[in-house]
Design a protein around this motif. Structure first.
Motif, PDB file in Angstrom:
ATOM      1  N   PHE A  41       0.791  -1.238   0.000  1.00  0.00           N
ATOM      2  CA  PHE A  41       0.000   0.000   0.000  1.00  0.00           C
ATOM      3  C   PHE A  41       0.817   1.279   0.000  1.00  0.00           C
ATOM      4  O   PHE A  41       0.250   2.372  -0.078  1.00  0.00           O
ATOM      5  CB  PHE A  41      -0.984  -0.022   1.173  1.00  0.00           C
ATOM      6  CG  PHE A  41      -2.042  -1.067   0.994  1.00  0.00           C
ATOM      7  CD1 PHE A  41      -3.168  -0.801   0.224  1.00  0.00           C
ATOM      8  CD2 PHE A  41      -1.888  -2.333   1.527  1.00  0.00           C
ATOM      9  CE1 PHE A  41      -4.127  -1.773   0.004  1.00  0.00           C
ATOM     10  CE2 PHE A  41      -2.834  -3.313   1.321  1.00  0.00           C
ATOM     11  CZ  PHE A  41      -3.966  -3.048   0.556  1.00  0.00           C
ATOM     12  N   SER A  42       2.139   1.175   0.016  1.00  0.00           N
ATOM     13  CA  SER A  42       2.954   2.382  -0.144  1.00  0.00           C
ATOM     14  C   SER A  42       2.852   2.921  -1.571  1.00  0.00           C
ATOM     15  O   SER A  42       3.209   4.065  -1.831  1.00  0.00           O
ATOM     16  CB  SER A  42       4.418   2.084   0.210  1.00  0.00           C
ATOM     17  OG  SER A  42       4.928   1.028  -0.592  1.00  0.00           O
ATOM     18  N   ARG A  43       2.316   2.122  -2.496  1.00  0.00           N
ATOM     19  CA  ARG A  43       2.113   2.582  -3.872  1.00  0.00           C
ATOM     20  C   ARG A  43       1.104   3.728  -3.947  1.00  0.00           C
ATOM     21  O   ARG A  43       1.087   4.483  -4.910  1.00  0.00           O
ATOM     22  CB  ARG A  43       1.664   1.419  -4.757  1.00  0.00           C
ATOM     23  CG  ARG A  43       0.262   0.902  -4.456  1.00  0.00           C
ATOM     24  CD  ARG A  43      -0.088  -0.367  -5.210  1.00  0.00           C
ATOM     25  NE  ARG A  43       0.708  -1.488  -4.757  1.00  0.00           N
ATOM     26  CZ  ARG A  43       1.529  -2.165  -5.562  1.00  0.00           C
ATOM     27  NH1 ARG A  43       1.642  -1.826  -6.840  1.00  0.00           N
ATOM     28  NH2 ARG A  43       2.219  -3.177  -5.080  1.00  0.00           N
ATOM     29  N   TYR A  44       0.261   3.850  -2.936  1.00  0.00           N
ATOM     30  CA  TYR A  44      -0.762   4.905  -2.938  1.00  0.00           C
ATOM     31  C   TYR A  44      -0.290   6.187  -2.248  1.00  0.00           C
ATOM     32  O   TYR A  44      -1.054   7.139  -2.127  1.00  0.00           O
ATOM     33  CB  TYR A  44      -2.032   4.403  -2.240  1.00  0.00           C
ATOM     34  CG  TYR A  44      -2.671   3.213  -2.929  1.00  0.00           C
ATOM     35  CD1 TYR A  44      -3.105   3.284  -4.254  1.00  0.00           C
ATOM     36  CD2 TYR A  44      -2.842   2.004  -2.254  1.00  0.00           C
ATOM     37  CE1 TYR A  44      -3.685   2.199  -4.887  1.00  0.00           C
ATOM     38  CE2 TYR A  44      -3.422   0.910  -2.875  1.00  0.00           C
ATOM     39  CZ  TYR A  44      -3.849   1.018  -4.187  1.00  0.00           C
ATOM     40  OH  TYR A  44      -4.420  -0.061  -4.817  1.00  0.00           O
ATOM     41  N   CYS A  45       0.955   6.210  -1.775  1.00  0.00           N
ATOM     42  CA  CYS A  45       1.489   7.408  -1.118  1.00  0.00           C
ATOM     43  C   CYS A  45       1.874   8.462  -2.157  1.00  0.00           C
ATOM     44  O   CYS A  45       2.061   8.151  -3.343  1.00  0.00           O
ATOM     45  CB  CYS A  45       2.700   7.046  -0.262  1.00  0.00           C
ATOM     46  SG  CYS A  45       2.314   5.974   1.127  1.00  0.00           S
ATOM     47  N   ASP A  46       2.016   9.713  -1.690  1.00  0.00           N
ATOM     48  CA  ASP A  46       2.449  10.778  -2.604  1.00  0.00           C
ATOM     49  C   ASP A  46       3.775  10.414  -3.250  1.00  0.00           C
ATOM     50  O   ASP A  46       3.975  10.652  -4.448  1.00  0.00           O
ATOM     51  CB  ASP A  46       2.582  12.103  -1.834  1.00  0.00           C
ATOM     52  CG  ASP A  46       1.218  12.683  -1.463  1.00  0.00           C
ATOM     53  OD1 ASP A  46       0.213  12.287  -2.100  1.00  0.00           O
ATOM     54  OD2 ASP A  46       1.149  13.512  -0.539  1.00  0.00           O
ATOM     55  N   GLU A  47       4.695   9.895  -2.459  1.00  0.00           N
ATOM     56  CA  GLU A  47       5.947   9.369  -2.998  1.00  0.00           C
ATOM     57  C   GLU A  47       5.809   7.851  -3.028  1.00  0.00           C
ATOM     58  O   GLU A  47       5.929   7.179  -2.008  1.00  0.00           O
ATOM     59  CB  GLU A  47       7.129   9.782  -2.117  1.00  0.00           C
ATOM     60  CG  GLU A  47       8.463   9.357  -2.677  1.00  0.00           C
ATOM     61  CD  GLU A  47       9.645   9.712  -1.768  1.00  0.00           C
ATOM     62  OE1 GLU A  47      10.784   9.405  -2.143  1.00  0.00           O
ATOM     63  OE2 GLU A  47       9.412  10.278  -0.688  1.00  0.00           O
ATOM     64  N   ALA A  48       5.523   7.329  -4.232  1.00  0.00           N
ATOM     65  CA  ALA A  48       5.194   5.908  -4.350  1.00  0.00           C
ATOM     66  C   ALA A  48       6.321   5.031  -3.831  1.00  0.00           C
ATOM     67  O   ALA A  48       7.504   5.279  -4.099  1.00  0.00           O
ATOM     68  CB  ALA A  48       4.887   5.559  -5.804  1.00  0.00           C
ATOM     69  N   PHE A  49       5.952   4.016  -3.076  1.00  0.00           N
ATOM     70  CA  PHE A  49       6.847   3.008  -2.525  1.00  0.00           C
ATOM     71  C   PHE A  49       7.854   3.576  -1.526  1.00  0.00           C
ATOM     72  O   PHE A  49       8.916   2.994  -1.288  1.00  0.00           O
ATOM     73  CB  PHE A  49       7.568   2.239  -3.637  1.00  0.00           C
ATOM     74  CG  PHE A  49       6.619   1.570  -4.599  1.00  0.00           C
ATOM     75  CD1 PHE A  49       5.831   0.505  -4.181  1.00  0.00           C
ATOM     76  CD2 PHE A  49       6.492   2.017  -5.907  1.00  0.00           C
ATOM     77  CE1 PHE A  49       4.942  -0.108  -5.050  1.00  0.00           C
ATOM     78  CE2 PHE A  49       5.607   1.415  -6.782  1.00  0.00           C
ATOM     79  CZ  PHE A  49       4.828   0.354  -6.353  1.00  0.00           C
ATOM     80  N   ALA A  50       7.515   4.724  -0.938  1.00  0.00           N
ATOM     81  CA  ALA A  50       8.336   5.296   0.136  1.00  0.00           C
ATOM     82  C   ALA A  50       7.629   5.072   1.464  1.00  0.00           C
ATOM     83  O   ALA A  50       6.418   5.302   1.584  1.00  0.00           O
ATOM     84  CB  ALA A  50       8.568   6.789  -0.109  1.00  0.00           C
ATOM     85  N   VAL A  51       8.373   4.640   2.451  1.00  0.00           N
ATOM     86  CA  VAL A  51       7.838   4.329   3.773  1.00  0.00           C
ATOM     87  C   VAL A  51       8.646   5.087   4.813  1.00  0.00           C
ATOM     88  O   VAL A  51       9.882   5.117   4.748  1.00  0.00           O
ATOM     89  CB  VAL A  51       7.915   2.816   4.069  1.00  0.00           C
ATOM     90  CG1 VAL A  51       7.292   2.491   5.417  1.00  0.00           C
ATOM     91  CG2 VAL A  51       7.242   2.017   2.956  1.00  0.00           C
ATOM     92  N   GLU A  52       7.942   5.699   5.758  1.00  0.00           N
ATOM     93  CA  GLU A  52       8.652   6.384   6.839  1.00  0.00           C
ATOM     94  C   GLU A  52       8.918   5.394   7.964  1.00  0.00           C
ATOM     95  O   GLU A  52       8.007   4.741   8.465  1.00  0.00           O
ATOM     96  CB  GLU A  52       7.840   7.563   7.367  1.00  0.00           C
ATOM     97  CG  GLU A  52       8.577   8.351   8.441  1.00  0.00           C
ATOM     98  CD  GLU A  52       7.787   9.532   8.952  1.00  0.00           C
ATOM     99  OE1 GLU A  52       7.650   9.667  10.189  1.00  0.00           O
ATOM    100  OE2 GLU A  52       7.290  10.321   8.113  1.00  0.00           O
ATOM    101  N   ALA A  53      10.189   5.317   8.350  1.00  0.00           N
ATOM    102  CA  ALA A  53      10.572   4.393   9.405  1.00  0.00           C
ATOM    103  C   ALA A  53      10.142   4.901  10.773  1.00  0.00           C
ATOM    104  O   ALA A  53       9.885   6.095  10.960  1.00  0.00           O
ATOM    105  CB  ALA A  53      12.084   4.185   9.385  1.00  0.00           C
ATOM    106  N   VAL A  54      10.050   3.984  11.720  1.00  0.00           N
ATOM    107  CA  VAL A  54       9.829   4.306  13.128  1.00  0.00           C
ATOM    108  C   VAL A  54      10.979   3.684  13.909  1.00  0.00           C
ATOM    109  O   VAL A  54      11.336   2.520  13.689  1.00  0.00           O
ATOM    110  CB  VAL A  54       8.478   3.753  13.631  1.00  0.00           C
ATOM    111  CG1 VAL A  54       8.355   3.942  15.143  1.00  0.00           C
ATOM    112  CG2 VAL A  54       7.327   4.445  12.918  1.00  0.00           C
ATOM    113  N   GLU A  55      11.585   4.473  14.797  1.00  0.00           N
ATOM    114  CA  GLU A  55      12.677   3.948  15.618  1.00  0.00           C
ATOM    115  C   GLU A  55      12.072   3.192  16.804  1.00  0.00           C
ATOM    116  O   GLU A  55      11.368   3.772  17.626  1.00  0.00           O
ATOM    117  CB  GLU A  55      13.579   5.074  16.105  1.00  0.00           C
ATOM    118  CG  GLU A  55      14.796   4.565  16.876  1.00  0.00           C
ATOM    119  CD  GLU A  55      15.712   5.675  17.353  1.00  0.00           C
ATOM    120  OE1 GLU A  55      16.710   5.366  18.020  1.00  0.00           O
ATOM    121  OE2 GLU A  55      15.413   6.857  17.054  1.00  0.00           O
TER     122      GLU A  55
END
Length: 594
Positions: A263-277
Motif C-alpha cells: 500500500f505504499s504505492r498509494y502514497c504521494d511518494e510511491a513506494f516510500a515508507v517512513e521508518a519508526v525507531e
C-alpha cells in the motif's frame, strides 16, 4: 490454499487487458496460481460487481490482495519492473517496556505518508489485514496489527503491559469508555462469539494486557483484540500509522513488510515508507522498522541447468528470475548467480525455491521432455508392511469386523488423560501450532480414534465390532528426524458385556492367519514360533486384573518380545469418551510379522 476474491474489472484494468476466462485461466496456470471461479453470471443477476476467485499458494503472502496479484502478474508479463522501496528517516519512536515480556514481547511500526485511498483500495487494505491475521498470524496468536490515523495521535509511542483495570478507552465502533476487563466481558457475549470473541482467549488469562499509548497517554490499541475509536482510519485518512505486536519477531517483520509493500504505492511518494525507531530499553536495542533491505542468496548455474535439463546462460536465467520479482546477477565466482530477494518474497527460503521460480519463469510447458527410462522395465510391488496390513484387513473382515479410518491427529487429553495414561514427554510428537485443540498430538496408539468412532455411532445396534490398521508415530531422539512411524493393527468389541472372549478369539484368528501357534504356560518349554499372553497390572487403560500384554517369539532361540496388549477397557476410559457400554480391545505392532 487461500482463495482470494478480487474485483474482475479492476484487476483487468491493472493488467492492461480484458482477458477471456480461458486466457486468464491459462495465465494463472503458467504463473502457478489457479482461477477457481468467475462470478460474472451470478453477479449480473444480483446487480453486483463481478469477482474472480483465485487460489494462491499458502506461503505467497504478497498475493493476498489485488495489488500484489496485479504487481506480480505484470512483472511476469514484462509490463513493469519490481518496485524499489525507499525507507525515509524516522520522525517518531516506539518504546517497548520490559513488562511486555510477560505476554507479547515484540513490536514494530511504520508510517505511510500522504496516502490516497479510494473505496476499492481502502477495502483491500482492511481485507489484507484480515487475511494476514487468519493466515500467517495464526488468528492473531503470533502477530496482531493495528492501523491508525496518524494525524489523530502523537508520538513517541509506548508499548507496555498493564493490569486490565488500568487500561481505559473507547474501543473501535463503541461509544462508551470501558476498562480492558469490562471489554473482555463484552466480547465474550454470544453476539461476539464469532467476531472478536474468538480472540479473547489469547490474553484473557494473563495478569497483564498489552497496550499501546501515544505521547498524550491516549490508548491507540489493545492488541490483539481491538483498536481505539480515537485513532480510527477512514477513506479520508492521509497518514497511516501501522503497529504490529507479536510473540514471533520474524513473522512480525514479514507482516509489516507485506502491508507497507502493498500500500505504499498509494502514497504521494510511491513506494516510500517512513521508518519508526523502535527502542527496547531492557534489551538495550534500537532499530528502525520496517527493514526494507532485500536478502541475497547464491545458487549454482550448473545446479539450475542440471535440475531443469536446460543449458541456459546466466543472462537467460536472470530474465526468468526477473519475471518472478527476483533480481539475478553473476557473482564474482563465475559459476554462481547472486539472487536478490525483495521483501515481498519471504517464501524464498532455499536454493530450491529459486530453482522453482526459474522453472516458472521459463515455463513448465517449455521444459524438455527427457525419456530417460525408455529402455528400462519396472514391475511395481507393494511395500512389505502394506502386504502385512492387507493380511490383517482380510483376516479381520473375514471374522465379520468392520474397518474404520480415524484421523492420525488427536487431542493431548484423548491420547493420554482420557486413557488414564500420564505423558512423560518421551513418546508423543506434539504440534507446535495446532489448528484446533482436537489436533494437538500425533497418536501413539490407535485406541483414541477407534473410541471416537464408537462414540459417534453409539446409537447403532450392538455389539459394535470394528478394527483399524494404521500408523502411529513415536519419538526417538537418536534418529535424525527425531521420530518414526510404526504400523499397528487394533480392534474393539463394544456392547452390553465386555466380550473379552470375542476379542481374544479375533486375536487367535489373526495369529492363525500368520501361522503363529498358541504357546501355553507363557511359552515355557515350548520351541519355535508362537505367542502367549501375560497378566500386566501396569496397564491403566484396562480394568484391574483384566489387562494383558501379548508376547511373541518369532523363531526358536530368539528372546520373546512384547508386541501389544489386550483386555477389558476401564469404565473411566469409556466414560471419558461418552460411551455407555463396556468394551474389550486388542492392539498389535504389525511390523513384527515382516
Amino acid at each position: 490454499m487461500p482463495t482470494i476474491s478480487v474485483n474482475k474489472q479492476k484487476l483487468y484494468e491493472l493488467l492492461g487487458k480484458n482477458y477471456t476466462n480461458d486466457e486468464f485461466d491459462e495465465l494463472c496456470f503458467e504463473f502457478g496460481i489457479e482461477l477457481d471461479e468467475d462470478t460474472t453470471e451470478e453477479a449480473l443477476k444480483n446487480n453486483e460487481e463481478p469477482e474472480l476467485k483465485i487460489e494462491i499458494g499458502a506461503n505467497r503472502y504478497d498475493l493476498l490482495c489485488i495489488e500484489g496479484i496485479a504487481q506480480s502478474l505484470n512483472e511476469y508479463l514484462g509490463r513493469c519492473e519490481a518496485p524499489k522501496y525507499k525507507l525515509n528517516k524516522p520522525t517518531t519512536k516506539l518504546y517497548i517496556e520490559p513488562s511486555t515480556e510477560q505476554i507479547r514481547p515484540y513490536a514494530g511500526a511504520a508510517i505511510l505518508r500522504g496516502i490516497k485511498f479510494t473505496k476499492h483500495s481502502y477495502e483491500s487494505f482492511i481485507s489484507l489485514q484480515d487475511k494476514l491475521h487468519s493466515n500467517l498470524c495464526r488468528n492473531r496468536t503470533l502477530v496482531a496489527m493495528g492501523t491508525h490515523d496518524f494525524d489523530s495521535i502523537q508520538g513517541p509511542f509506548r508499548y507496555k503491559a498493564l493490569p486490565p483495570k488500568d487500561i481505559k478507552f473507547i474501543a473501535l465502533n463503541q461509544t462508551k469508555e470501558l476498562n480492558a476487563a469490562e471489554l473482555i466481558e463484552v466480547y465474550k457475549t454470544p453476539e461476539q462469539k464469532n467476531n472478536l470473541g474468538r480472540f479473547v482467549h489469547i490474553i484473557e488469562d494473563s495478569p497483564v494486557y498489552p497496550v499501546i499509548f501515544d505521547a498524550n497517554n491516549v490508548v491507540c490499541s489493545l492488541p490483539p483484540l481491538i483498536n481505539s475509536e480515537h485513532s480510527k482510519i477512514s477513506l479520508e485518512t492521509r497518514n497511516v500509522f501501522i503497529e504490529v505486536t507479536a510473540t514471533d519477531r520474524t513473522k512480525a517483520e514479514i507482516v509489516l513488510n507485506q502491508l507497507v509493500a502493498m500500500f505504499s504505492r498509494y502514497c504521494d511518494e510511491a513506494f516510500a515508507v517512513e521508518a519508526v525507531e523502535v527502542i527496547s530499553e531492557h534489551n538495550k536495542e534500537s532499530r528502525l522498522t520496517p527493514n526494507l533491505e532485500p536478502r541475497k542468496m547464491n545458487i549454482s548455474l550448473e545446479s539450475i541447468n542440471s535440475c531443469l535439463g536446460l543449458s541456459l546462460s546466466a543472462e537467460e536465467i536472470c530474465a526468468c528470475l526477473k519475471k518472478m520479482s527476483l533480481h539475478g546477477a553473476l557473482s564474482p565466482n563465475d559459476d554462481e548467480l547472486e539472487v536478490t530477494i525483495p521483501i515481498t518474497r519471504p517464501d524464498i527460503l532455499h536454493a530450491c525455491d529459486i530453482l522453482e521460480d526459474v522453472a516458472i519463469g521459463y515455463g513448465y510447458n517449455n521444459l524438455p521432455k527427457h525419456n530417460m527410462l525408455s529402455n528400462a522395465n519396472f514391475v511395481p510391488r507393494p511395500l512389505p508392511i502394506n502386504k502385512v496390513s492387507d493380511i490383517f484387513r482380510l483376516a479381520s473382515s473375514q471374522a465379520s469386523w468392520l474397518e474404520v479410518l480415524p484421523l492420525t491427529l488427536c487431542s493431548h487429553d484423548e491420547n493420554f488423560k482420557f486413557l488414564r495414561v500420564v505423558d512423560d514427554g518421551t513418546r508423543a510428537v506434539k504440534l507446535a501450532n495446532p489448528k484446533t485443540a482436537e489436533y494437538q498430538v500425533v497418536r501413539t496408539t490407535l485406541l483414541p480414534g477407534i473410541l471416537k468412532t464408537i462414540k459417534e455411532n453409539r446409537k447403532q445396534p450392538l455389539p459394535m465390532k470394528v478394527f483399524e490398521s494404521g500408523d502411529i508415530v513415536l519419538k526417538d531422539d537418536t534418529l535424525e528426524r527425531k521420530a518414526f512411524n510404526q504400523r499397528h493393527w487394533a480392534a474393539i468389541y463394544a456392547g452390553k458385556n465386555s466380550g473379552f472372549e470375542v476379542i481374544q478369539g479375533l486375536l487367535g484368528k489373526i495369529m492363525q492367519t500368520f501361522r503363529t501357534e498358541w504357546l501355553p504356560d507363557f511359552g515355557n518349554g515350548a520351541n519355535g514360533r508362537g505367542y502367549w499372553i501375560e497378566l500386566d497390572e501396569s496397564l491403566p487403560t484396562y480394568f484391574p486384573g483384566r489387562g494383558a500384554r501379548i508376547m511373541f517369539r518369532p523363531r526358536q532361540g530368539v528372546e520373546p518380545m512384547n508386541i501389544g496388549n489386550l483386555g477389558v477397557l476401564h469404565p473411566e476410559v469409556m466414560n471419558n469418551f461418552d460411551i455407555p457400554y463396556s468394551a474389550s480391545y486388542v492392539e498389535l505392532n504389525s511390523e513384527v510379522f515382516l
